[in-house]
Design a protein around this motif. Sequence first.
Motif, PDB file in Angstrom:
ATOM      1  N   PHE A 129      14.474   7.289   1.495  1.00  0.00           N
ATOM      2  CA  PHE A 129      13.133   7.852   1.339  1.00  0.00           C
ATOM      3  C   PHE A 129      12.107   6.996   2.091  1.00  0.00           C
ATOM      4  O   PHE A 129      11.276   7.500   2.854  1.00  0.00           O
ATOM      5  N   SER A 130      12.185   5.687   1.880  1.00  0.00           N
ATOM      6  CA  SER A 130      11.226   4.789   2.503  1.00  0.00           C
ATOM      7  C   SER A 130      11.362   4.795   4.021  1.00  0.00           C
ATOM      8  O   SER A 130      10.354   4.768   4.749  1.00  0.00           O
ATOM      9  N   ASN A 131      12.601   4.831   4.514  1.00  0.00           N
ATOM     10  CA  ASN A 131      12.819   4.851   5.964  1.00  0.00           C
ATOM     11  C   ASN A 131      12.155   6.065   6.614  1.00  0.00           C
ATOM     12  O   ASN A 131      11.535   5.961   7.680  1.00  0.00           O
ATOM     13  N   PHE A 132      12.297   7.230   5.958  1.00  0.00           N
ATOM     14  CA  PHE A 132      11.718   8.457   6.495  1.00  0.00           C
ATOM     15  C   PHE A 132      10.201   8.353   6.595  1.00  0.00           C
ATOM     16  O   PHE A 132       9.608   8.653   7.643  1.00  0.00           O
ATOM     17  N   ILE A 160      -3.728  -9.984   7.105  1.00  0.00           N
ATOM     18  CA  ILE A 160      -3.773  -8.593   6.648  1.00  0.00           C
ATOM     19  C   ILE A 160      -4.268  -8.538   5.205  1.00  0.00           C
ATOM     20  O   ILE A 160      -3.839  -9.327   4.366  1.00  0.00           O
ATOM     21  N   LYS A 161      -5.148  -7.596   4.923  1.00  0.00           N
ATOM     22  CA  LYS A 161      -5.574  -7.393   3.546  1.00  0.00           C
ATOM     23  C   LYS A 161      -4.497  -6.590   2.828  1.00  0.00           C
ATOM     24  O   LYS A 161      -4.314  -5.400   3.074  1.00  0.00           O
ATOM     25  N   LEU A 162      -3.776  -7.250   1.937  1.00  0.00           N
ATOM     26  CA  LEU A 162      -2.677  -6.623   1.203  1.00  0.00           C
ATOM     27  C   LEU A 162      -3.130  -6.352  -0.223  1.00  0.00           C
ATOM     28  O   LEU A 162      -3.595  -7.253  -0.925  1.00  0.00           O
ATOM     29  N   ILE A 163      -3.002  -5.109  -0.665  1.00  0.00           N
ATOM     30  CA  ILE A 163      -3.573  -4.706  -1.951  1.00  0.00           C
ATOM     31  C   ILE A 163      -2.535  -4.560  -3.055  1.00  0.00           C
ATOM     32  O   ILE A 163      -2.893  -4.398  -4.215  1.00  0.00           O
ATOM     33  N   THR A 164      -1.249  -4.595  -2.722  1.00  0.00           N
ATOM     34  CA  THR A 164      -0.214  -4.410  -3.738  1.00  0.00           C
ATOM     35  C   THR A 164       0.354  -5.759  -4.155  1.00  0.00           C
ATOM     36  O   THR A 164       0.194  -6.768  -3.452  1.00  0.00           O
ATOM     37  N   ASN A 165       1.057  -5.781  -5.300  1.00  0.00           N
ATOM     38  CA  ASN A 165       1.602  -7.056  -5.765  1.00  0.00           C
ATOM     39  C   ASN A 165       3.009  -6.948  -6.362  1.00  0.00           C
ATOM     40  O   ASN A 165       3.516  -7.924  -6.916  1.00  0.00           O
ATOM     41  N   ILE A 171       6.818  -2.940   1.702  1.00  0.00           N
ATOM     42  CA  ILE A 171       6.546  -1.753   2.512  1.00  0.00           C
ATOM     43  C   ILE A 171       5.155  -1.856   3.132  1.00  0.00           C
ATOM     44  O   ILE A 171       4.961  -1.613   4.330  1.00  0.00           O
ATOM     45  N   GLU A 172       4.182  -2.232   2.319  1.00  0.00           N
ATOM     46  CA  GLU A 172       2.802  -2.315   2.799  1.00  0.00           C
ATOM     47  C   GLU A 172       2.683  -3.248   4.006  1.00  0.00           C
ATOM     48  O   GLU A 172       2.020  -2.912   4.995  1.00  0.00           O
ATOM     49  N   VAL A 173       3.340  -4.384   3.942  1.00  0.00           N
ATOM     50  CA  VAL A 173       3.158  -5.370   5.006  1.00  0.00           C
ATOM     51  C   VAL A 173       3.805  -4.921   6.314  1.00  0.00           C
ATOM     52  O   VAL A 173       3.233  -5.143   7.403  1.00  0.00           O
ATOM     53  N   ILE A 174       4.957  -4.231   6.262  1.00  0.00           N
ATOM     54  CA  ILE A 174       5.564  -3.813   7.534  1.00  0.00           C
ATOM     55  C   ILE A 174       4.806  -2.639   8.154  1.00  0.00           C
ATOM     56  O   ILE A 174       4.713  -2.536   9.379  1.00  0.00           O
ATOM     57  N   VAL A 175       4.245  -1.757   7.318  1.00  0.00           N
ATOM     58  CA  VAL A 175       3.442  -0.662   7.858  1.00  0.00           C
ATOM     59  C   VAL A 175       2.177  -1.210   8.515  1.00  0.00           C
ATOM     60  O   VAL A 175       1.861  -0.870   9.665  1.00  0.00           O
ATOM     61  N   VAL A 209       8.034   5.445  -7.653  1.00  0.00           N
ATOM     62  CA  VAL A 209       6.741   6.123  -7.791  1.00  0.00           C
ATOM     63  C   VAL A 209       5.647   5.310  -7.098  1.00  0.00           C
ATOM     64  O   VAL A 209       4.796   5.856  -6.387  1.00  0.00           O
ATOM     65  N   ARG A 210       5.673   3.991  -7.272  1.00  0.00           N
ATOM     66  CA  ARG A 210       4.666   3.144  -6.633  1.00  0.00           C
ATOM     67  C   ARG A 210       4.772   3.221  -5.108  1.00  0.00           C
ATOM     68  O   ARG A 210       3.764   3.243  -4.400  1.00  0.00           O
ATOM     69  N   ILE A 211       6.009   3.288  -4.601  1.00  0.00           N
ATOM     70  CA  ILE A 211       6.212   3.399  -3.161  1.00  0.00           C
ATOM     71  C   ILE A 211       5.728   4.755  -2.654  1.00  0.00           C
ATOM     72  O   ILE A 211       5.100   4.853  -1.592  1.00  0.00           O
ATOM     73  N   VAL A 212       5.997   5.824  -3.433  1.00  0.00           N
ATOM     74  CA  VAL A 212       5.525   7.163  -3.064  1.00  0.00           C
ATOM     75  C   VAL A 212       4.004   7.174  -2.964  1.00  0.00           C
ATOM     76  O   VAL A 212       3.428   7.682  -1.992  1.00  0.00           O
ATOM     77  N   LEU A 213       3.336   6.618  -3.960  1.00  0.00           N
ATOM     78  CA  LEU A 213       1.874   6.592  -3.959  1.00  0.00           C
ATOM     79  C   LEU A 213       1.334   5.785  -2.774  1.00  0.00           C
ATOM     80  O   LEU A 213       0.319   6.151  -2.169  1.00  0.00           O
ATOM     81  N   LEU A 214       2.025   4.704  -2.438  1.00  0.00           N
ATOM     82  CA  LEU A 214       1.594   3.889  -1.302  1.00  0.00           C
ATOM     83  C   LEU A 214       1.685   4.680  -0.007  1.00  0.00           C
ATOM     84  O   LEU A 214       0.757   4.669   0.809  1.00  0.00           O
ATOM     85  N   TYR A 215       2.792   5.403   0.189  1.00  0.00           N
ATOM     86  CA  TYR A 215       2.941   6.191   1.413  1.00  0.00           C
ATOM     87  C   TYR A 215       1.939   7.339   1.453  1.00  0.00           C
ATOM     88  O   TYR A 215       1.422   7.691   2.521  1.00  0.00           O
ATOM     89  N   ILE A 216       1.626   7.949   0.312  1.00  0.00           N
ATOM     90  CA  ILE A 216       0.596   8.986   0.276  1.00  0.00           C
ATOM     91  C   ILE A 216      -0.741   8.412   0.745  1.00  0.00           C
ATOM     92  O   ILE A 216      -1.470   9.022   1.528  1.00  0.00           O
TER      93      ILE A 216
END
Length: 220
Positions: A129-132, A160-165, A171-175, A209-216
């Motif tokens: 899912f994350s790869n896609f 980089i301003k990183l908002i997740t913990n 995922i956030e940092v590589i994007v 779910v947290r990863i889904v919300l991040l990608y959204i």
Amino acid sequence: MPTYNNEGTLPTVIQDLLLYTQNLVIINDGSTDDTSKILDMFPGLELIHFEKNQGKGEALKQGFKLAEELGYEYAITIDSDGQHYPDDLDIFLSELEEKTATDPEILLVGDRNMNQDGIPGKSTTGNKFSNFWFLVVTGTELHDTQSGYRLYPLKVVNGIKLITNKFELEIEVIVKAAWRNVEVRNIPIKVFYDKHNRVSHFRPFKDIVRIVLLYIWFVM
């Protein structure tokens, strides 16, 4: 190396890493087991202790900051559950040594070959899912976006301003790095899942779910 309640694997992981490098930064993310006692057995390590569990992402961010303060330009992260092989450090370092001054900055993510036998189903599903969605939001194809075995350029990451913990920070940092024209790519690594001693804190439903919300959020 962030660690949280991995007393079963932590001593071996540290001992094996010390065969290859003395430059270890370990973040004890509020462990309630014997992690603190284990870390006391290894003098000379750079340690950060959280009084309460704050999440892998927060542990990584604090580790990155300390590593840069100590004068390092790059950090290789590794999980403390014993799934990674310390001798694969050479793979990351070899790739880094080939980089020239004119090449774009690089961020390397270990590719665990998720199609091999023994990989937990929850890891395979979440990774696909994350790869896609990583491809959708960056235009870059990766075969493994969730491996914790990585090489990070510290100036880029700490800028980089990183908002997740939690887990989704990886995922956030590589994007966000890819959006800054950093070359984010996989390199093949080995992986071992010990059914008896390995403790995983990945929660399939909540963390996906947290990863889904991040990608959204990225798409929007």
